[in-house]
Design a protein around this motif. Sequence first.
Motif, PDB file in Angstrom:
ATOM      1  N   GLU A   3       0.820  -1.212   0.000  1.00  0.00           N
ATOM      2  CA  GLU A   3       0.000   0.000   0.000  1.00  0.00           C
ATOM      3  C   GLU A   3       0.857   1.267   0.000  1.00  0.00           C
ATOM      4  O   GLU A   3       0.547   2.240  -0.666  1.00  0.00           O
ATOM      5  CB  GLU A   3      -0.932   0.000   1.213  1.00  0.00           C
ATOM      6  CG  GLU A   3      -1.934   1.120   1.225  1.00  0.00           C
ATOM      7  CD  GLU A   3      -2.972   1.002   0.130  1.00  0.00           C
ATOM      8  OE1 GLU A   3      -3.409   2.049  -0.360  1.00  0.00           O
ATOM      9  OE2 GLU A   3      -3.336  -0.110  -0.239  1.00  0.00           O
ATOM     10  N   SER A   4       1.964   1.258   0.729  1.00  0.00           N
ATOM     11  CA  SER A   4       2.786   2.458   0.840  1.00  0.00           C
ATOM     12  C   SER A   4       3.556   2.789  -0.445  1.00  0.00           C
ATOM     13  O   SER A   4       4.012   3.895  -0.614  1.00  0.00           O
ATOM     14  CB  SER A   4       3.779   2.306   1.991  1.00  0.00           C
ATOM     15  OG  SER A   4       4.639   1.218   1.734  1.00  0.00           O
ATOM     16  N   SER A   5       3.682   1.824  -1.348  1.00  0.00           N
ATOM     17  CA  SER A   5       4.439   2.082  -2.580  1.00  0.00           C
ATOM     18  C   SER A   5       3.553   2.400  -3.774  1.00  0.00           C
ATOM     19  O   SER A   5       4.056   2.600  -4.868  1.00  0.00           O
ATOM     20  CB  SER A   5       5.328   0.882  -2.900  1.00  0.00           C
ATOM     21  OG  SER A   5       4.525  -0.240  -3.188  1.00  0.00           O
ATOM     22  N   LYS A   6       2.245   2.457  -3.579  1.00  0.00           N
ATOM     23  CA  LYS A   6       1.343   2.793  -4.685  1.00  0.00           C
ATOM     24  C   LYS A   6       1.453   4.263  -5.025  1.00  0.00           C
ATOM     25  O   LYS A   6       1.596   5.115  -4.157  1.00  0.00           O
ATOM     26  CB  LYS A   6      -0.103   2.470  -4.327  1.00  0.00           C
ATOM     27  CG  LYS A   6      -0.410   1.014  -4.319  1.00  0.00           C
ATOM     28  CD  LYS A   6      -1.881   0.792  -4.081  1.00  0.00           C
ATOM     29  CE  LYS A   6      -2.209  -0.676  -4.139  1.00  0.00           C
ATOM     30  NZ  LYS A   6      -3.648  -0.897  -3.909  1.00  0.00           N
TER      31      LYS A   6
END
Length: 51
Positions: A3-6
């Motif tokens: 989620e944090s790299s989207k």
Amino acid sequence: MAESSKKLIYIDVCALCRPFDDQSLLRIRLETETVKWCGNPLSFCEMEDLK
């Protein structure tokens, strides 16, 4: 994908029409390749996003 790299990519209608524009300019060709690379932007949308 975590989620944090989207990342969000905003593509306007002008960018979606780039493949139909004159490809003799470098900027137009690069935008066309980017649109092709991203694929169909609507395929990434949730149906709720389209309402």
